[in-house]
Design a protein around this motif. Structure first.
Motif, PDB file in Angstrom:
ATOM      1  N   LEU A 182       0.865  -1.184   0.000  1.00 10.86           N
ATOM      2  CA  LEU A 182       0.000   0.000   0.000  1.00 10.86           C
ATOM      3  C   LEU A 182       0.897   1.229   0.000  1.00 10.86           C
ATOM      4  N   ASP A 183       0.619   2.167  -0.887  1.00  9.00           N
ATOM      5  CA  ASP A 183       1.498   3.308  -1.096  1.00  9.00           C
ATOM      6  C   ASP A 183       0.739   4.609  -0.850  1.00  9.00           C
ATOM      7  N   ASP A 184       0.853   5.125   0.374  1.00  4.43           N
ATOM      8  CA  ASP A 184       0.281   6.432   0.722  1.00  4.43           C
ATOM      9  C   ASP A 184      -1.221   6.489   0.421  1.00  4.43           C
ATOM     10  N   VAL A 185      -1.958   5.493   0.910  1.00  6.36           N
ATOM     11  CA  VAL A 185      -3.408   5.414   0.700  1.00  6.36           C
ATOM     12  C   VAL A 185      -4.110   6.155   1.837  1.00  6.36           C
ATOM     13  N   SER A 186      -5.045   7.031   1.492  1.00  4.70           N
ATOM     14  CA  SER A 186      -5.740   7.808   2.512  1.00  4.70           C
ATOM     15  C   SER A 186      -7.185   8.067   2.082  1.00  4.70           C
ATOM     16  N   PHE A 187      -8.117   7.827   2.976  1.00  7.05           N
ATOM     17  CA  PHE A 187      -9.522   8.159   2.726  1.00  7.05           C
ATOM     18  C   PHE A 187     -10.277   8.100   4.045  1.00  7.05           C
ATOM     19  N   GLU A 233      -2.519  -6.604  10.373  1.00  7.19           N
ATOM     20  CA  GLU A 233      -1.234  -6.110   9.903  1.00  7.19           C
ATOM     21  C   GLU A 233      -1.032  -4.715  10.473  1.00  7.19           C
ATOM     22  N   THR A 234       0.221  -4.346  10.686  1.00  6.43           N
ATOM     23  CA  THR A 234       0.549  -3.033  11.222  1.00  6.43           C
ATOM     24  C   THR A 234       1.075  -2.143  10.107  1.00  6.43           C
ATOM     25  N   PRO A 235       0.506  -0.969   9.896  1.00  2.00           N
ATOM     26  CA  PRO A 235       1.025  -0.082   8.852  1.00  2.00           C
ATOM     27  C   PRO A 235       2.493   0.255   9.078  1.00  2.00           C
ATOM     28  N   THR A 236       3.239   0.357   7.986  1.00  2.00           N
ATOM     29  CA  THR A 236       4.629   0.808   8.078  1.00  2.00           C
ATOM     30  C   THR A 236       4.683   2.290   8.370  1.00  2.00           C
ATOM     31  N   GLU A 237       3.781   3.035   7.749  1.00  2.00           N
ATOM     32  CA  GLU A 237       3.651   4.474   8.000  1.00  2.00           C
ATOM     33  C   GLU A 237       2.163   4.804   8.037  1.00  2.00           C
ATOM     34  N   GLY A 238       1.804   5.823   8.816  1.00  2.00           N
ATOM     35  CA  GLY A 238       0.410   6.225   8.906  1.00  2.00           C
ATOM     36  C   GLY A 238      -0.357   5.366   9.890  1.00  2.00           C
ATOM     37  N   GLU A 239      -1.676   5.468   9.876  1.00  2.00           N
ATOM     38  CA  GLU A 239      -2.500   4.756  10.849  1.00  2.00           C
ATOM     39  C   GLU A 239      -3.927   4.620  10.366  1.00  2.00           C
ATOM     40  N   ILE A 240      -4.636   3.706  10.996  1.00  2.00           N
ATOM     41  CA  ILE A 240      -6.086   3.575  10.847  1.00  2.00           C
ATOM     42  C   ILE A 240      -6.709   4.197  12.094  1.00  2.00           C
ATOM     43  N   ARG A 241      -7.774   4.937  11.937  1.00  2.00           N
ATOM     44  CA  ARG A 241      -8.486   5.486  13.093  1.00  2.00           C
ATOM     45  C   ARG A 241      -9.979   5.191  12.978  1.00  2.00           C
ATOM     46  N   ALA A 268     -26.589   6.864  -2.398  1.00  2.00           N
ATOM     47  CA  ALA A 268     -25.785   6.960  -1.177  1.00  2.00           C
ATOM     48  C   ALA A 268     -25.617   8.401  -0.706  1.00  2.00           C
ATOM     49  N   SER A 269     -26.227   9.363  -1.383  1.00  2.00           N
ATOM     50  CA  SER A 269     -25.957  10.752  -1.045  1.00  2.00           C
ATOM     51  C   SER A 269     -26.346  11.098   0.375  1.00  2.00           C
ATOM     52  N   SER A 270     -27.418  10.447   0.891  1.00  2.00           N
ATOM     53  CA  SER A 270     -27.845  10.756   2.250  1.00  2.00           C
ATOM     54  C   SER A 270     -26.840  10.290   3.275  1.00  2.00           C
ATOM     55  N   LYS A 271     -26.007   9.305   2.898  1.00  2.00           N
ATOM     56  CA  LYS A 271     -25.025   8.773   3.832  1.00  2.00           C
ATOM     57  C   LYS A 271     -23.781   9.646   3.877  1.00  2.00           C
ATOM     58  N   ARG A 272     -23.557  10.438   2.846  1.00  2.00           N
ATOM     59  CA  ARG A 272     -22.306  11.158   2.759  1.00  2.00           C
ATOM     60  C   ARG A 272     -22.176  12.168   3.887  1.00  2.00           C
ATOM     61  N   ALA A 273     -23.316  12.628   4.398  1.00  2.00           N
ATOM     62  CA  ALA A 273     -23.279  13.649   5.438  1.00  2.00           C
ATOM     63  C   ALA A 273     -23.158  13.056   6.834  1.00  2.00           C
ATOM     64  N   SER A 274     -23.194  11.714   6.944  1.00  2.00           N
ATOM     65  CA  SER A 274     -23.111  11.081   8.259  1.00  2.00           C
ATOM     66  C   SER A 274     -21.753  11.332   8.872  1.00  2.00           C
ATOM     67  N   SER A 275     -21.689  11.272  10.196  1.00  2.00           N
ATOM     68  CA  SER A 275     -20.425  11.500  10.897  1.00  2.00           C
ATOM     69  C   SER A 275     -19.906  10.196  11.440  1.00  2.00           C
ATOM     70  N   GLY A 276     -18.618  10.196  11.859  1.00  2.00           N
ATOM     71  CA  GLY A 276     -18.005   9.028  12.484  1.00  2.00           C
ATOM     72  C   GLY A 276     -17.406   8.129  11.441  1.00  2.00           C
ATOM     73  N   GLY A 277     -17.246   6.817  11.794  1.00  2.00           N
ATOM     74  CA  GLY A 277     -16.747   5.852  10.842  1.00  2.00           C
ATOM     75  C   GLY A 277     -15.254   5.680  10.893  1.00  2.00           C
ATOM     76  N   MET A 278     -14.703   5.108   9.861  1.00  2.00           N
ATOM     77  CA  MET A 278     -13.282   4.737   9.840  1.00  2.00           C
ATOM     78  C   MET A 278     -12.509   5.744   9.033  1.00  2.00           C
ATOM     79  N   ALA A 279     -11.441   6.254   9.623  1.00  2.00           N
ATOM     80  CA  ALA A 279     -10.649   7.281   8.972  1.00  2.00           C
ATOM     81  C   ALA A 279      -9.362   6.702   8.446  1.00  2.00           C
ATOM     82  N   LYS A 280      -8.552   7.581   7.830  1.00  2.00           N
ATOM     83  CA  LYS A 280      -7.358   7.115   7.118  1.00  2.00           C
ATOM     84  C   LYS A 280      -6.363   6.440   8.056  1.00  2.00           C
TER      85      LYS A 280
END
Length: 266
Positions: free
Chosen positions: A11-16, A45-53, A254-266
């Motif tokens: 994985l190469d600098d993946v963020s979303f 697995e543990t990221p080499t760089e960055g994190e999951i939140r 899915a547009s109504s879901k886009r405004a939801s808060s929380g979830g899994m970050a980069k």
């Protein structure tokens, strides 16, 4: 986030960022990084760089609120569908108590409810080894639901199934996610199933994110971006008429879901 295995960059600098309750399909050829991404999300697995939140909390070890469904369902053939589903409560019970099925009544009811969610309540007492591959995978989904997660990950959950069973399993996954407001991240290689069931799509190619968007943006140009020169015709599995209304319903915007808060970050 970056993940390396020796000299190989998986994985190469993946963020979303994924809002709570979204149903996301991750696409890419074998070796593109799909499984590694999901395994990092579940701290296998543990990221080499960055994190999951999750929210503001880094994911540094497996969490009870993140459930994982694997390509090989890993259920116990000698046990019934109900007993297999009940093992999802291991995080709340001792091993011996679980072995003797001494769980609380609430856990047992949850196992039955989960089997009902995936259409297997009538087969609750059937031995898993007598079930079809699609039914066994649905038992695996039920077991994950009994874990009572807020995030559901599935790594190629229909790769070994025929087209009809694949549609059923994907329908039940989507039904479960909607019913429980779960954030779901599913890796697939069948493009037609992705288009049929996905709300949001993330494309990986050589470990890099090449697309991240919603249904109205997911067209053939995007598929070419993800798969390059590879012939994608074989990825469009047969689409039988017994469709998905009975096993998951139609895909909503899915547009109504886009405004939801929380979830899994980069």
């Amino acid at each position: 986030m970056t993940k390396r295995f020796g000299d190989t960059v998986a994985l190469d600098d993946v963020s979303f960022e994924i809002p709570q309750g979204e149903f996301v399909i991750v696409l890419g050829v074998s070796g593109s990084g799909k499984s590694t991404l999901l395994r990092c999300m579940n701290a296998l697995e543990t990221p080499t760089e960055g994190e999951i939140r999750v929210g503001d909390d880094p994911v540094t070890s497996p969490r009870d609120d993140i459930a994982m469904i694997f390509q090989q369902h890993n259920i116990i053939d000698q046990m019934t569908a109900y007993s297999n589903a009940l093992t999802g409560s291991l995080n709340r019970n001792s091993f011996i108590g679980s072995l003797l099925q001494l769980q609380d009544e609430s856990d047992k009811l949850q196992a039955l409810e989960a089997l009902n969610t995936v259409g297997l309540l009538d087969e609750a007492q059937q031995s898993a080894k007598r079930m079809s591959g699609g039914q066994q995978q649905r038992v695996g989904i039920a077991r994950a639901l009994v874990q009572d997660p807020t995030i559901l990950l599935a790594d190629e959950p229909v790769a070994s199934l025929d087209p009809g069973s694949s549609q059923q399993v994907m329908g039940y996954l989507r039904t479960a996610a909607r019913k429980r407001d779960l954030t779901a991240v599913i890796s697939l290689h069948q493009v037609n199933l992705a288009r049929k069931f996905g709300e949001r799509f993330t494309g990986l190619r050589d470990g890099q994110k090449v697309f991240d968007g919603y249904r109205d943006e997911f067209d053939m140009d995007v598929i070419d971006q993800i798969y390059g020169d590879i012939d994608t015709e074989g990825m469009f599995a047969a689409d039988p008429d017994e469709a998905t209304e009975a096993s998951g319903g139609s895909t909503d915007d899915a547009s109504s879901k886009r405004a939801s808060s929380g979830g899994m970050a980069k």
